[in-house]
Design a protein around this motif. Structure first.
Motif, PDB file in Angstrom:
ATOM      1  N   ASN A  55    -106.059 -24.424  47.020  1.00  0.00           N
ATOM      2  CA  ASN A  55    -105.913 -23.295  48.460  1.00  0.00           C
ATOM      3  C   ASN A  55    -106.437 -21.932  47.186  1.00  0.00           C
ATOM      4  O   ASN A  55    -106.747 -22.278  46.666  1.00  0.00           O
ATOM      5  CB  ASN A  55    -104.340 -23.565  48.386  1.00  0.00           C
ATOM      6  N   HIS A  56    -106.965 -21.489  48.493  1.00  0.00           N
ATOM      7  CA  HIS A  56    -107.844 -20.152  48.187  1.00  0.00           C
ATOM      8  C   HIS A  56    -107.073 -19.140  48.515  1.00  0.00           C
ATOM      9  O   HIS A  56    -107.239 -18.859  50.177  1.00  0.00           O
ATOM     10  CB  HIS A  56    -109.290 -20.158  48.029  1.00  0.00           C
ATOM     11  N   VAL A  57    -107.399 -17.634  48.173  1.00  0.00           N
ATOM     12  CA  VAL A  57    -106.996 -16.255  48.483  1.00  0.00           C
ATOM     13  C   VAL A  57    -108.117 -15.799  48.643  1.00  0.00           C
ATOM     14  O   VAL A  57    -108.638 -15.367  47.580  1.00  0.00           O
ATOM     15  CB  VAL A  57    -105.739 -15.978  48.428  1.00  0.00           C
ATOM     16  N   LEU A  58    -108.740 -15.327  49.846  1.00  0.00           N
ATOM     17  CA  LEU A  58    -109.455 -13.496  49.326  1.00  0.00           C
ATOM     18  C   LEU A  58    -109.478 -13.360  49.487  1.00  0.00           C
ATOM     19  O   LEU A  58    -108.664 -12.792  51.285  1.00  0.00           O
ATOM     20  CB  LEU A  58    -111.113 -14.369  50.272  1.00  0.00           C
ATOM     21  N   ALA A  80    -118.447  -8.916  48.856  1.00  0.00           N
ATOM     22  CA  ALA A  80    -117.902  -7.570  48.268  1.00  0.00           C
ATOM     23  C   ALA A  80    -116.409  -8.406  48.688  1.00  0.00           C
ATOM     24  O   ALA A  80    -115.257  -7.964  47.873  1.00  0.00           O
ATOM     25  CB  ALA A  80    -118.325  -6.603  49.065  1.00  0.00           C
ATOM     26  N   LEU A  81    -115.845  -9.656  48.458  1.00  0.00           N
ATOM     27  CA  LEU A  81    -115.329 -10.158  48.356  1.00  0.00           C
ATOM     28  C   LEU A  81    -114.583 -10.373  47.169  1.00  0.00           C
ATOM     29  O   LEU A  81    -115.679 -11.247  46.141  1.00  0.00           O
ATOM     30  CB  LEU A  81    -114.929 -11.633  49.450  1.00  0.00           C
ATOM     31  N   ALA A  82    -113.560 -11.093  47.283  1.00  0.00           N
ATOM     32  CA  ALA A  82    -113.114 -11.006  45.589  1.00  0.00           C
ATOM     33  C   ALA A  82    -112.265 -12.853  46.047  1.00  0.00           C
ATOM     34  O   ALA A  82    -111.761 -12.783  46.674  1.00  0.00           O
ATOM     35  CB  ALA A  82    -111.561  -9.717  45.140  1.00  0.00           C
ATOM     36  N   ILE A  83    -112.811 -12.976  44.969  1.00  0.00           N
ATOM     37  CA  ILE A  83    -111.578 -14.188  45.089  1.00  0.00           C
ATOM     38  C   ILE A  83    -110.779 -14.878  44.127  1.00  0.00           C
ATOM     39  O   ILE A  83    -111.353 -14.927  42.872  1.00  0.00           O
ATOM     40  CB  ILE A  83    -112.983 -15.787  44.716  1.00  0.00           C
ATOM     41  N   ASP A  84    -110.153 -14.725  45.028  1.00  0.00           N
ATOM     42  CA  ASP A  84    -108.282 -15.620  44.140  1.00  0.00           C
ATOM     43  C   ASP A  84    -108.135 -14.872  42.965  1.00  0.00           C
ATOM     44  O   ASP A  84    -108.393 -14.919  41.676  1.00  0.00           O
ATOM     45  CB  ASP A  84    -108.756 -16.661  43.205  1.00  0.00           C
ATOM     46  N   PRO A  85    -108.154 -13.752  43.221  1.00  0.00           N
ATOM     47  CA  PRO A  85    -107.784 -12.008  42.313  1.00  0.00           C
ATOM     48  C   PRO A  85    -106.325 -13.070  41.769  1.00  0.00           C
ATOM     49  O   PRO A  85    -105.492 -13.438  42.671  1.00  0.00           O
ATOM     50  CB  PRO A  85    -107.056 -11.082  43.348  1.00  0.00           C
ATOM     51  N   PRO A  86    -105.846 -12.834  40.426  1.00  0.00           N
ATOM     52  CA  PRO A  86    -105.174 -13.418  39.673  1.00  0.00           C
ATOM     53  C   PRO A  86    -103.482 -13.163  40.523  1.00  0.00           C
ATOM     54  O   PRO A  86    -102.512 -13.838  40.676  1.00  0.00           O
ATOM     55  CB  PRO A  86    -105.116 -13.868  38.324  1.00  0.00           C
ATOM     56  N   VAL A  87    -103.448 -11.794  40.429  1.00  0.00           N
ATOM     57  CA  VAL A  87    -102.391 -11.002  40.772  1.00  0.00           C
ATOM     58  C   VAL A  87    -101.769 -11.505  41.903  1.00  0.00           C
ATOM     59  O   VAL A  87    -100.448 -11.094  42.517  1.00  0.00           O
ATOM     60  CB  VAL A  87    -102.721  -9.625  41.111  1.00  0.00           C
ATOM     61  N   LEU A  88    -102.496 -11.368  42.709  1.00  0.00           N
ATOM     62  CA  LEU A  88    -102.706 -11.565  44.528  1.00  0.00           C
ATOM     63  C   LEU A  88    -102.767 -13.229  44.632  1.00  0.00           C
ATOM     64  O   LEU A  88    -101.235 -13.495  45.369  1.00  0.00           O
ATOM     65  CB  LEU A  88    -104.145 -11.706  45.022  1.00  0.00           C
ATOM     66  N   ARG A  89    -102.813 -14.113  44.202  1.00  0.00           N
ATOM     67  CA  ARG A  89    -102.664 -15.548  44.070  1.00  0.00           C
ATOM     68  C   ARG A  89    -101.207 -15.841  43.191  1.00  0.00           C
ATOM     69  O   ARG A  89    -100.265 -16.263  44.083  1.00  0.00           O
ATOM     70  CB  ARG A  89    -103.524 -16.490  43.589  1.00  0.00           C
ATOM     71  N   ALA A  90    -100.499 -14.480  42.829  1.00  0.00           N
ATOM     72  CA  ALA A  90     -98.732 -14.949  41.857  1.00  0.00           C
ATOM     73  C   ALA A  90     -98.509 -14.463  43.264  1.00  0.00           C
ATOM     74  O   ALA A  90     -97.061 -15.104  42.974  1.00  0.00           O
ATOM     75  CB  ALA A  90     -99.205 -13.859  40.871  1.00  0.00           C
ATOM     76  N   MET A  92     -98.490 -14.917  46.514  1.00  0.00           N
ATOM     77  CA  MET A  92     -98.564 -15.903  47.208  1.00  0.00           C
ATOM     78  C   MET A  92     -97.816 -16.703  47.477  1.00  0.00           C
ATOM     79  O   MET A  92     -97.478 -17.855  48.249  1.00  0.00           O
ATOM     80  CB  MET A  92    -100.255 -16.673  47.613  1.00  0.00           C
ATOM     81  N   GLY A  93     -97.379 -17.550  46.753  1.00  0.00           N
ATOM     82  CA  GLY A  93     -95.964 -18.272  45.850  1.00  0.00           C
ATOM     83  C   GLY A  93     -96.772 -19.389  45.034  1.00  0.00           C
ATOM     84  O   GLY A  93     -97.957 -19.756  44.962  1.00  0.00           O
ATOM     85  N   ASP A  94     -95.872 -21.330  46.150  1.00  0.00           N
ATOM     86  CA  ASP A  94     -96.247 -21.930  45.132  1.00  0.00           C
ATOM     87  C   ASP A  94     -97.711 -22.747  45.581  1.00  0.00           C
ATOM     88  O   ASP A  94     -98.109 -23.861  44.909  1.00  0.00           O
ATOM     89  CB  ASP A  94     -94.894 -23.082  45.172  1.00  0.00           C
ATOM     90  N   GLY A  95     -97.836 -22.435  46.602  1.00  0.00           N
ATOM     91  CA  GLY A  95     -98.920 -23.254  46.788  1.00  0.00           C
ATOM     92  C   GLY A  95    -100.327 -22.637  46.413  1.00  0.00           C
ATOM     93  O   GLY A  95    -101.548 -23.357  46.626  1.00  0.00           O
ATOM     94  N   PHE A  96    -100.807 -21.573  46.035  1.00  0.00           N
ATOM     95  CA  PHE A  96    -101.452 -20.567  44.872  1.00  0.00           C
ATOM     96  C   PHE A  96    -100.613 -20.770  43.334  1.00  0.00           C
ATOM     97  O   PHE A  96    -101.317 -19.692  43.061  1.00  0.00           O
ATOM     98  CB  PHE A  96    -101.576 -19.434  45.620  1.00  0.00           C
ATOM     99  N   ALA A  97    -100.188 -21.418  42.821  1.00  0.00           N
ATOM    100  CA  ALA A  97     -99.814 -21.667  41.029  1.00  0.00           C
ATOM    101  C   ALA A  97    -100.681 -21.813  40.311  1.00  0.00           C
ATOM    102  O   ALA A  97    -100.450 -21.895  39.292  1.00  0.00           O
ATOM    103  CB  ALA A  97     -98.108 -21.966  41.407  1.00  0.00           C
ATOM    104  N   SER A  98    -101.287 -22.469  41.326  1.00  0.00           N
ATOM    105  CA  SER A  98    -102.565 -23.446  40.048  1.00  0.00           C
ATOM    106  C   SER A  98    -103.420 -21.865  39.612  1.00  0.00           C
ATOM    107  O   SER A  98    -103.494 -21.669  40.406  1.00  0.00           O
ATOM    108  CB  SER A  98    -103.200 -23.932  40.567  1.00  0.00           C
TER     109      SER A  98
END
Length: 202
Positions: A55-58, A80-90, A92-98
């Motif tokens: 899953n991805h977060v932008l 200018a979209l940031a793709i999967d910033p590590p701090v933001l993924r962290a 977001m919970g288990d669905g973004f843990a990879s």
């Protein structure tokens, strides 16, 4: 590195690229941790081999917010979209843990900009048309312009003093965007995206 390992790495990079294709969106920038505006777009993996992907977060990296009488107008550029910033993924919970590496993020963004025809339609605009209700919970109608297509959509916003936050489901197909898919649907991204935003009135 074995052939099997190399193939798996290429497959995972391809999945990451997928997610970029889907995207798009809606509203708000900066970092709520810094007290500013923020917009996030959640992109969900799909296809029969979805478990191999991410899953991805932008995040809208250049969100600009104006405040006319009807309510906020949000603008941001797709490039200018940031793709999967590590701090933001962290956050977001288990669905973004990879873990999504730099190569995968770069591939996702390249495919995203191509799929959205960002060169021709570089900016996303969300314009508040009306608000219904008083107090903390309000129904909001907004016009979303994406991929050269304008659509009206209702969603619920929470208002706390000068701060407003909300969440809305956006379907790519409603804006003439074909959700990314490869290998006959083996790897894909879902049509529906979740947009989360928080804005602060000056």
């Amino acid at each position: 590195m074995s052939t099997q390992t190399t193939s798996r790495r290429q497959l995972l990079i391809g999945l990451a690229a997928l997610a970029g294709c889907t995207d798009v969106p809606l509203v708000t920038p900066a970092s709520t941790e810094r007290g500013g505006d923020e917009l996030r777009v959640l992109v969900w993996r799909g296809g029969t081999a979805a478990r191999l992907g991410h899953n991805h977060v932008l995040r809208a990296g250049d969100l600009r917010v104006d405040w006319p009488a009807a309510g906020p107008v949000l603008r941001f550029r797709l490039d200018a979209l940031a793709i999967d910033p590590p701090v933001l993924r962290a956050r977001m919970g288990d669905g973004f843990a990879s873990i999504v590496d730099d190569d995968a993020r770069a591939g996702t963004k390249a495919n995203l900009l191509k799929a959205l025809e960002a060169a021709a339609h570089p900016e996303v605009v969300v314009r508040t048309l009306q608000q219904v209700g008083e107090g903390a919970r309000r129904a909001v109608e907004a016009e979303i312009t994406l991929h050269g297509v304008a659509r009206r959509q209702w969603f619920v916003a929470e208002v706390d003093g000068r701060r407003a936050r909300g969440e809305v489901v956006v379907r790519q197909s409603d804006f003439g965007i074909q959700p990314f898919t490869v290998l006959g649907g083996l790897l894909a991204v879902q049509d529906a995206l979740v947009v989360q935003f928080e804005v602060l009135q000056p």
